[in-house]
Design an enzyme around this catalytic site. Sequence first.
Site, PDB file in Angstrom:
ATOM      1  N   SER A 242       6.318  12.049  21.616  1.00  0.00           N
ATOM      2  CA  SER A 242       5.752  10.996  22.545  1.00  0.00           C
ATOM      3  C   SER A 242       6.832   9.633  22.073  1.00  0.00           C
ATOM      4  O   SER A 242       8.061   9.711  20.943  1.00  0.00           O
ATOM      5  CB  SER A 242       4.612   9.721  21.026  1.00  0.00           C
ATOM      6  OG  SER A 242       4.743   9.518  19.679  1.00  0.00           O
ATOM      7  N   LYS A 243       6.943   8.796  22.390  1.00  0.00           N
ATOM      8  CA  LYS A 243       7.904   7.649  22.407  1.00  0.00           C
ATOM      9  C   LYS A 243       8.220   6.948  21.083  1.00  0.00           C
ATOM     10  O   LYS A 243       9.306   6.597  20.647  1.00  0.00           O
ATOM     11  CB  LYS A 243       7.532   6.252  22.855  1.00  0.00           C
ATOM     12  CG  LYS A 243       7.839   6.448  24.672  1.00  0.00           C
ATOM     13  CD  LYS A 243       7.961   5.797  25.798  1.00  0.00           C
ATOM     14  CE  LYS A 243       8.093   5.766  27.360  1.00  0.00           C
ATOM     15  NZ  LYS A 243       9.264   6.125  27.566  1.00  0.00           N
ATOM     16  N   ARG A 244       7.623   7.419  19.872  1.00  0.00           N
ATOM     17  CA  ARG A 244       7.801   6.700  18.752  1.00  0.00           C
ATOM     18  C   ARG A 244       8.880   7.750  17.679  1.00  0.00           C
ATOM     19  O   ARG A 244       9.332   7.088  17.315  1.00  0.00           O
ATOM     20  CB  ARG A 244       6.312   6.412  17.978  1.00  0.00           C
ATOM     21  CG  ARG A 244       5.778   8.048  17.669  1.00  0.00           C
ATOM     22  CD  ARG A 244       4.975   8.060  16.784  1.00  0.00           C
ATOM     23  NE  ARG A 244       4.180   9.713  16.234  1.00  0.00           N
ATOM     24  CZ  ARG A 244       3.026  10.103  17.396  1.00  0.00           C
ATOM     25  NH1 ARG A 244       2.978   9.537  18.004  1.00  0.00           N
ATOM     26  NH2 ARG A 244       3.086  11.081  16.997  1.00  0.00           N
ATOM     27  N   HIS A 245       8.836   8.782  18.606  1.00  0.00           N
ATOM     28  CA  HIS A 245      10.201   9.687  17.543  1.00  0.00           C
ATOM     29  C   HIS A 245      11.278   9.676  18.710  1.00  0.00           C
ATOM     30  O   HIS A 245      12.308  10.255  17.896  1.00  0.00           O
ATOM     31  CB  HIS A 245       9.080  11.458  18.623  1.00  0.00           C
ATOM     32  CG  HIS A 245       7.977  11.440  17.916  1.00  0.00           C
ATOM     33  ND1 HIS A 245       7.118  11.962  18.312  1.00  0.00           N
ATOM     34  CD2 HIS A 245       7.865  11.551  16.222  1.00  0.00           C
ATOM     35  CE1 HIS A 245       6.384  12.605  17.968  1.00  0.00           C
ATOM     36  NE2 HIS A 245       6.906  12.433  15.983  1.00  0.00           N
ATOM     37  N   GLY A 246      11.113   8.437  19.321  1.00  0.00           N
ATOM     38  CA  GLY A 246      12.728   8.481  20.123  1.00  0.00           C
ATOM     39  C   GLY A 246      12.556   8.521  21.972  1.00  0.00           C
ATOM     40  O   GLY A 246      10.883   9.037  22.098  1.00  0.00           O
TER      41      GLY A 246
END
Length: 467
Positions: A242-246
């Site tokens: 998800s976006k928290r990983h980049g």
Amino acid sequence: MSDRPVVTRFAPSPTGALHIGSARTALFNWLYARGRGGTFLLRIEDTDKARSTSENTQIILDGMRWLGLDWDGEPISQSANASRHVEVAQEMLANGHAYKCFSTQDEIEAFRETARAAKTSTLFRSPWRDVSEDEHPDKPYVIRLKAPREGQTTLHDEVQGDVTWANDQLDDMVLVRSDGSPVYMLAVVVDDHDMGVTHVIRGDDHLANAFRQNLIYDAMRWEKPTLAHIPLIFGPDGKKLSKRHGATGAAEYQAMGYPAAGMRNYLTRLGWSHGDDEFFTDEQARDWFDFDGIGKSPARFDFKKLENICGQHIAVIDDAALLKELVEYLQATGAEPLTTDQSDGILRGLYCLKERSKIFPQLIEKAHFILINRPVELDEKAAAHLTNVSRSILAELTPHLQNASWTRSTLEGVVASVAEAHDMKLGKLAGPLRAALAGRSVTPSVFDMMLVLGQDETIARLKDASD
């Protein structure tokens, strides 16, 4: 399964950007079809009118083109086939595999509340399932599929193996809503059948859907496609990417400067393997790709591995093709386009710019000496190299270079002799040369810069620095 020519499809919903996990699904479908002389189709599943946009469709198409995943024919719009989907539901109604349900949302919710209180299954059991047509009221209805309520169903999946589902866990799903619009689950099956899809390759989050969709194939007596449900992509922490990983969208990876060939290689290897091979060409991937190389466990996205693979591809990509992709990268980031002189300079210099460049920003950084104009602006570290002494040595070097043949060995010899005359090591003279030619203290080899810039520009920059 018959020996029909292979037809695969990628069917994204235009409700957002092309997620990198979806891009890998498209890639697997593309590889499977292309490796077998088959057909790869693109279907835009735009039945969610509230969230589907033409802008998102364009983003998906652009992402596919950037990744080099060409499809056959024109993209198909699922919503354009709505009348065909309803026609199939009507046929199922006529052959007894579907029925009209007049239950209201309030009645369905009341059923579920009672079931929850009794701790029984909340799967809705419609009272209209076996009611004859002449007893139907004149009010809105949905069309529901008649699902079996006993026994179990086993489906063979090329990745997951044999998977069994208890039939009493299948509800009588809605096929057509009360407003006459078909549901996604029906549309997918009808479209796959009408498009002649032989292999459905998709994320394993669709595995449960396969059992419900299988009922439609049975009801219509249609030939079923081969199923292959592939594991999802997780982030480095083992949680769904998800976006928290980049970055998660394909367009973001293009704007970050990853070459398309490197992305294809890395995404192919993410969840699929061919022995110990990490780096491979498109041709090898098409030849090797098969279901038996796909693992059952989620793959973890590793940015360091991605960079390493991309660096290997930058090193071997044809120079003209690499320049073209570099230009597209700059366009994707909104950067100033290259001038003709800059493009020509980069093309001449790619032999040295490629070295140890893993992504395009690194390559552009190395090409700084090509992209700048005279007079060369010095950064702080470079300025420190241009002392009165080093300037005078550069002034002494310049006439020797004016008469030199412009080859690496000659240039090395000329610079070495001037350094030696001043009892200096060659490396000691490299700092002032870097400063004069690039305005920086970290650059490609000074001799590579001289060769790429050419004799006139090199001498002009040295004269500027020694004045």
